[in-house]
Design an enzyme around this catalytic site. Structure first.
Site, mmCIF file in Angstrom:
data_model
loop_
_atom_site.group_PDB
_atom_site.id
_atom_site.type_symbol
_atom_site.label_atom_id
_atom_site.label_comp_id
_atom_site.label_asym_id
_atom_site.label_seq_id
_atom_site.Cartn_x
_atom_site.Cartn_y
_atom_site.Cartn_z
ATOM 1 N N CYS B 104 29.601 29.377 59.144
ATOM 2 C CA CYS B 104 28.249 29.043 59.621
ATOM 3 C C CYS B 104 28.345 27.963 60.711
ATOM 4 O O CYS B 104 29.218 28.021 61.580
ATOM 5 C CB CYS B 104 27.410 28.634 58.413
ATOM 6 N N THR B 105 27.477 26.972 60.660
ATOM 7 C CA THR B 105 27.484 25.930 61.686
ATOM 8 C C THR B 105 28.645 24.948 61.532
ATOM 9 O O THR B 105 28.736 23.987 62.307
ATOM 10 C CB THR B 105 26.156 25.150 61.670
#
Lengths: 229, 229
Positions: B104-105
């Site tokens: 993800c981030t």
């Protein structure tokens, strides 16, 4: 949405399979008004399989009620099913809940609590047949609904289960937004996730690894079933 | 298999998205010889989004080295990228690692650590373009490999990422056995997991919910990029 919180209890126990709990948690915690309660027999820290330790769980005896109870699975699920500080609280909380749910072998705990008699339920494929010891009807669905009882299959099925429950509570559009927010567009590199689709030699190897567990677990399931009376 | 443990470090930080970490963890902890290290800037307890608290993390400064570093994402990832007790340790550990990875981030953190310059990387779809601020090349793949850098897309992509890494380390048959053991045969109730497939009104609603976060996060990304020098 009602202003009252939606109380969702996860009753944890030592050496649970953490993804059975954390998968659904990540979806359910974003439900509007959700109040998540992490509980355990003795409160405090609970160590899961693989060494993750969950802190600050409350004692199950201190949880009055809930709207949703979600019981995770684990290789130690039958230990939990025989724990007098755990199982009676699962039964008590489930009796007042709007949704009684489980992921993976968590359904064996629901079964031991006497909550699945005559009900269809999902379970991890390797242990699914044990459900019948508790008078439940094993179902090979990934997410199985029977009345207010919603059960998921093995481990990762908890995510599909959670989306199904979110849709039930908050509607399709909200569930779709959550699926988008958590980018749930799965792309497994193999089709090996079920015994019907896994290469036969892979299935044989997994079964061989689990064989030493079978005898103990079966004995525990019989003891738990006997205790149901 | 070598007898030496395979040290896998997850650098956690406050309010991370717990499934970014717990999804891969459930797969990676079953790798033969895996030694999982949960670390954080200050050690001890780390509270994730949704109230899950991870206990007994070690201080990042006390982790000498690792074979795999896996950085999870979260709405607070850019806070972590600006934390002088966090980011330099991610850089240091990554520099000696066999695999540098994120979910993800988490790739924005790898980017802020200067580890993605000229490299293709995945990220959560909503924040993917920010990767270019760090000289990385945003890639819309669910699992993206560029040399020894393996990155997953948003949240649930961490499971597909983990299986890919497990196959790389332990081979296809082992990865397939793990997929079977964790019953990873996903069956999402909708096809809403990507912006390209979600209903347009669902995408619009999710974008509207995230809009208030954009300005702060963009400012933080620019500050982190400036600090790269």
């Amino acid at each position: 949405m009602s202003a009252a919180p939606l109380v969702i209890v996860f009753p944890l126990y030592p050496q649970l399979t953490q993804l059975d709990f954390t998968g659904p948690h990540q979806f359910l915690c974003r439900l509007p008004g959700a109040e998540i309660v992490l509980a355990s027999a003795r409160g405090g820290e609970v160590e899961a399989e693989g060494g993750v330790v969950f802190a600050r769980t409350v004692r199950l005896a201190d949880v009055d009620r809930c709207d949703v109870i979600c019981v995770p699975g684990g290789l130690t699920c039958t230990d939990a099913a025989l724990d007098p500080d755990y199982l009676p609280h699962v039964r008590r909380l489930a009796q007042g809940a709007r949704y009684v749910t489980s992921v993976c072998t968590g359904s064996l705990i629901l079964g031991a609590a006497g909550l699945l008699q005559g009900r269809r339920a999902a379970c991890h494929w390797a242990w699914r047949d044990l459900l019948s010891e508790f008078g439940a009807i094993p179902d090979d669905g990934r997410v199985v609904r029977d009345g207010h009882i919603l059960t998921g299959g093995g481990v990762t099925a908890g995510i599909d289960f959670a989306l199904t429950l979110v849709a039930e509570i908050a509607g399709d559009a909200f569930a779709q937004g959550l699926q988008l927010g958590l980018e749930y567009a799965p792309a497994p590199p193999y089709r090996a996730g079920r015994p019907e689709t896994a290469p036969p030699e892979v299935l044989a190897a997994v079964n061989a690894r689990m064989a030493p567990l079978l005898e103990k677990r079966f004995a525990q399931v019989r003891a738990a079933a006997a205790a149901m009376g």
